[in-house]
Design an enzyme around this catalytic site. Structure first.
Site, PDB file in Angstrom:
ATOM      1  N   GLU A 164       0.809  -1.218   0.000  1.00  0.00           N
ATOM      2  CA  GLU A 164       0.000   0.000   0.000  1.00  0.00           C
ATOM      3  C   GLU A 164       0.846   1.273   0.000  1.00  0.00           C
ATOM      4  O   GLU A 164       0.312   2.364   0.128  1.00  0.00           O
ATOM      5  CB  GLU A 164      -0.951   0.000   1.204  1.00  0.00           C
TER       6      GLU A 164
ATOM      7  N   GLU B  82     -10.392  -4.555   9.033  1.00  0.00           N
ATOM      8  CA  GLU B  82      -9.330  -3.545   9.001  1.00  0.00           C
ATOM      9  C   GLU B  82      -8.313  -3.867   7.913  1.00  0.00           C
ATOM     10  O   GLU B  82      -7.899  -2.986   7.168  1.00  0.00           O
ATOM     11  CB  GLU B  82      -8.629  -3.466  10.365  1.00  0.00           C
TER      12      GLU B  82
ATOM     13  N   TYR C 103      -5.101  -9.327   3.456  1.00  0.00           N
ATOM     14  CA  TYR C 103      -3.894  -9.407   2.639  1.00  0.00           C
ATOM     15  C   TYR C 103      -3.622 -10.850   2.265  1.00  0.00           C
ATOM     16  O   TYR C 103      -3.686 -11.747   3.120  1.00  0.00           O
ATOM     17  CB  TYR C 103      -2.695  -8.841   3.416  1.00  0.00           C
ATOM     18  N   VAL C 104      -3.334 -11.055   0.986  1.00  0.00           N
ATOM     19  CA  VAL C 104      -2.904 -12.358   0.480  1.00  0.00           C
ATOM     20  C   VAL C 104      -1.551 -12.136  -0.186  1.00  0.00           C
ATOM     21  O   VAL C 104      -1.398 -11.240  -1.026  1.00  0.00           O
ATOM     22  CB  VAL C 104      -3.926 -12.940  -0.520  1.00  0.00           C
TER      23      VAL C 104
ATOM     24  N   GLY D 281      -5.037 -15.602  -6.489  1.00  0.00           N
ATOM     25  CA  GLY D 281      -5.689 -16.361  -7.557  1.00  0.00           C
ATOM     26  C   GLY D 281      -6.073 -17.771  -7.162  1.00  0.00           C
ATOM     27  O   GLY D 281      -6.753 -18.466  -7.914  1.00  0.00           O
TER      28      GLY D 281
ATOM     29  N   GLY E 180      -8.420 -15.252  -0.769  1.00  0.00           N
ATOM     30  CA  GLY E 180      -9.120 -14.016  -0.404  1.00  0.00           C
ATOM     31  C   GLY E 180     -10.614 -14.232  -0.295  1.00  0.00           C
ATOM     32  O   GLY E 180     -11.261 -13.784   0.656  1.00  0.00           O
TER      33      GLY E 180
ATOM     34  N   ASN F  48      -6.634   1.061  -5.664  1.00  0.00           N
ATOM     35  CA  ASN F  48      -6.460  -0.392  -5.679  1.00  0.00           C
ATOM     36  C   ASN F  48      -7.593  -1.061  -6.464  1.00  0.00           C
ATOM     37  O   ASN F  48      -8.451  -1.737  -5.904  1.00  0.00           O
ATOM     38  CB  ASN F  48      -6.382  -0.916  -4.239  1.00  0.00           C
TER      39      ASN F  48
ATOM     40  N   TYR G 228     -13.925  -7.080  -4.595  1.00  0.00           N
ATOM     41  CA  TYR G 228     -15.042  -6.851  -3.678  1.00  0.00           C
ATOM     42  C   TYR G 228     -16.367  -6.762  -4.423  1.00  0.00           C
ATOM     43  O   TYR G 228     -17.394  -7.253  -3.943  1.00  0.00           O
ATOM     44  CB  TYR G 228     -14.800  -5.592  -2.848  1.00  0.00           C
TER      45      TYR G 228
END
Length: 172
Positions: free
Chosen positions: A37, A94, A97-98, A104, A108, A135, A142
């Site tokens: 990030e 919060e 992360y993968v 893939g 997630g 992002n 999502y």
């Protein structure tokens, strides 16, 4: 909390609650997320901070660890908030992360589904999170899960000197 093993083609995905022994791993995953990030300078939490806040007398948050074939591959850190409109607590994600090598594989999606199950089991009225506006891969992910953006809301934050200055106002 339950374990959620899922066999995906040639890999075994396991979602499990973190334990105190996972603190160094959690800190490492946070550092990797912060680097992704472009916020590595802001990731100052120590193992002691995480141990106290996640596993102390009054835990502030919980963590799920995602593993692929037994290898730590990602995490989700979440806590409860409260909706006055619904009169129910919510689940707030919060961090999700993968690690790049495991993207893939479905981890997630399985982490998000595990969080949704927790929210339903705990009678939460909402499951919410924020995503950086740049992002696009995360935003697309999502949306595929059915999430909707709250475009009419903006995140506000007080930290550091501004937080302390406000706290010092109107002292009795």
């Amino acid at each position: 909390m339950e374990r959620y093993p899922v066999r995906m083609t040639d890999v075994l995905i396991t979602i499990r609650p973190a334990t105190i022994d996972d603190v160094p791993l959690i800190r490492q995953l946070i550092a990797e997320l912060a680097d992704y990030e472009k916020l590595a300078h802001a990731a100052v939490a120590t193992d002691d901070d995480l141990r106290a806040q996640l596993f102390g007398a009054h835990p502030a948050a919980e963590v799920l660890i995602g593993e692929v074939d037994g290898e730590p591959a990602g995490f989700a850190l979440f806590f409860h908030n409260f909706s006055t409109f619904l009169g129910k607590r919510g689940l707030y994600l919060e961090d999700l992360y993968v690690r790049p090598a495991f993207r893939g594989a479905g981890l997630g999606r399985h982490l998000m589904a595990a969080l949704a199950r927790i929210a339903v089991q705990r009678d939460c009225g909402r499951f919410e999170w924020s995503v950086l506006d740049w992002n696009q891969p995360a935003i697309d992910f999502y949306r595929r899960l059915g999430a909707t953006g709250m475009d009419e809301w903006t995140v506000q934050r007080l930290e550091g000197a501004a937080l302390h200055a406000l706290a010092a106002r109107d002292e009795l």
